[in-house]
Design a protein around this motif. Sequence first.
Motif, short mmCIF file in Angstrom:
data_model
loop_
_atom_site.label_atom_id
_atom_site.label_comp_id
_atom_site.label_asym_id
_atom_site.label_seq_id
_atom_site.Cartn_x
_atom_site.Cartn_y
_atom_site.Cartn_z
N TYR A 170 0.81 -1.23 0.00
CA TYR A 170 0.00 0.00 0.00
C TYR A 170 0.84 1.28 0.00
O TYR A 170 0.45 2.28 -0.58
N GLY A 171 1.93 1.30 0.74
CA GLY A 171 2.82 2.46 0.72
C GLY A 171 2.40 3.63 1.59
O GLY A 171 3.14 4.60 1.72
N LEU A 172 1.22 3.57 2.18
CA LEU A 172 0.79 4.58 3.16
C LEU A 172 0.47 3.85 4.45
O LEU A 172 0.04 2.69 4.43
N GLU A 173 0.62 4.54 5.57
CA GLU A 173 0.35 3.91 6.87
C GLU A 173 -1.14 3.58 7.01
O GLU A 173 -1.99 4.15 6.34
N SER A 174 -1.41 2.68 7.99
CA SER A 174 -2.77 2.19 8.19
C SER A 174 -3.77 3.30 8.52
O SER A 174 -3.40 4.36 9.02
N THR A 175 -5.04 3.00 8.26
CA THR A 175 -6.14 3.86 8.68
C THR A 175 -6.30 3.68 10.20
O THR A 175 -6.48 2.56 10.66
N VAL A 176 -6.17 4.79 10.97
CA VAL A 176 -6.29 4.69 12.43
C VAL A 176 -7.71 5.13 12.83
O VAL A 176 -8.13 6.24 12.50
N GLY A 249 1.98 12.78 -9.94
CA GLY A 249 0.52 12.90 -10.06
C GLY A 249 -0.01 11.98 -11.12
O GLY A 249 0.65 11.00 -11.51
N LEU A 250 -1.21 12.29 -11.59
CA LEU A 250 -1.92 11.40 -12.51
C LEU A 250 -1.98 11.96 -13.93
O LEU A 250 -2.15 11.22 -14.88
N ASP A 251 -1.83 13.27 -14.04
CA ASP A 251 -2.10 13.96 -15.31
C ASP A 251 -0.79 14.32 -16.01
O ASP A 251 -0.03 15.17 -15.55
N ARG A 252 -0.55 13.64 -17.12
CA ARG A 252 0.69 13.82 -17.87
C ARG A 252 0.94 15.28 -18.27
O ARG A 252 2.05 15.77 -18.26
N MET A 267 -5.05 6.18 -8.46
CA MET A 267 -4.92 6.76 -7.12
C MET A 267 -4.14 5.82 -6.20
O MET A 267 -3.31 6.27 -5.41
N ASN A 268 -4.42 4.52 -6.30
CA ASN A 268 -3.69 3.57 -5.45
C ASN A 268 -2.20 3.58 -5.77
O ASN A 268 -1.36 3.48 -4.87
N LYS A 273 3.38 5.06 -4.30
CA LYS A 273 4.70 5.54 -4.71
C LYS A 273 5.11 6.87 -4.09
O LYS A 273 6.25 7.31 -4.24
N LEU A 274 4.18 7.53 -3.40
CA LEU A 274 4.44 8.90 -2.93
C LEU A 274 5.69 9.02 -2.04
O LEU A 274 6.59 9.81 -2.32
N PHE A 275 5.75 8.22 -0.98
CA PHE A 275 6.86 8.36 -0.03
C PHE A 275 8.19 8.00 -0.68
O PHE A 275 9.22 8.62 -0.41
N SER A 276 8.16 6.98 -1.52
CA SER A 276 9.38 6.56 -2.16
C SER A 276 9.86 7.66 -3.13
O SER A 276 11.06 7.94 -3.24
N PHE A 277 8.91 8.34 -3.77
CA PHE A 277 9.25 9.46 -4.66
C PHE A 277 9.88 10.60 -3.86
O PHE A 277 10.88 11.19 -4.27
N PHE A 278 9.31 10.91 -2.70
CA PHE A 278 9.89 11.95 -1.83
C PHE A 278 11.35 11.64 -1.54
O PHE A 278 12.22 12.50 -1.63
N ARG A 279 11.61 10.38 -1.17
CA ARG A 279 12.99 10.01 -0.82
C ARG A 279 13.92 10.10 -2.02
O ARG A 279 15.05 10.57 -1.91
#
Length: 312
Positions: A170-176, A249-252, A267-268, A273-279
Amino acid sequence: MKTTVTNNPKIAAAFIKAGEIAAFPTETVYGLGADAYNEKAVKKIFKAKGRPVDNPLIVHIANKKDINVLAQEITPSAKKIISKFFPGPVTVILKKNEIIPPATTAGLDTIAIRMPAGRLAQQLIKAAGVPIAAPSANLSGSPSPTNFLHVLRDFNNKIPCLLIGPPAKYGLESTVIDCTGKNPVILRPGSVTLEQIKKLDKNAVIQKKGGKIKSPGQKYKHYSPKADVRIINVKREMSNVKRNEAFIGLDRNLGKGFEKVLICRSMNDYARKLFSFFRECDDEGIKTIWCQKVAEKGIGAAIMNRLNKAIH
Ligand code: TXA
Ligand code: MG
């Protein structure tokens, strides 16, 4: 200290049993774990991460029966969520039992409980024979690790053990989800969405911004790369390539003209990929990361939550 890197959950479990800490893969992000019953071991996690001591940890289990040991009562709202989403990327907050030391829950009278679905995480918890308290395995303030290289980047030779596995699904932390009251309240959105929780309990809500902070972690700046993060909605007028600027993002079309670009398939995929892209951007010296705004629906709520935290 030398970090023992292994793919054998039994080896990592031996560290946990000995009162040491070990990083391990889950389907959300990598965690940095210790025996949840061992106060001294839990304190080592806070020290390694540089984590504020008032930010409680999630306790990971491999068997639903353990919830009865950890929590005073499984409320009706928790029951529904647990039967539908455990094991999975969801954490429930319940009133805690005495057995859990205050260091684990940062002195709160509640406990966060999660049953990860990842095979290695389950094998680790079973082999350790105790519930495992674990925050995300990143230095406090940096983006959560979604593969083992991220963990090594933050902790190589600073923690005794790293259990390696596949990149996070998933790449994002759990829903709390706070389940101590009558209706479930989502304190941190994740890949299990408000819409999914509402199917179980139509009164479920996401905690309002600016409301009383029930989840201490939500008050800290989080998930932030060294680069500036900006949210982009409409195309910017650009005469030339923006050096040291990246786009995800999603839009080329929105991404045209940036030095580094990641167009996600869905969106998934964006969430994963968001956090890995940040790094990656930090490693490559990117100064500004433009992230496409998405609707706060479904997993979009979790993406926007992480983006807003990366900015402020
Ligand atoms: O997916 C995840 O949840 C990952 C993996 C390793 O399981 N863990 C994780 O842990 O993201 P951490 O520590 O980075 O985030 C835990 C969040 C924090 O915002 C913390 O404040 C909140 O859960 N939390 C923990 N115990 C709580 C409690 N008793 N009441 C309210 N919030 C709590
Ligand atoms: Mg974290």
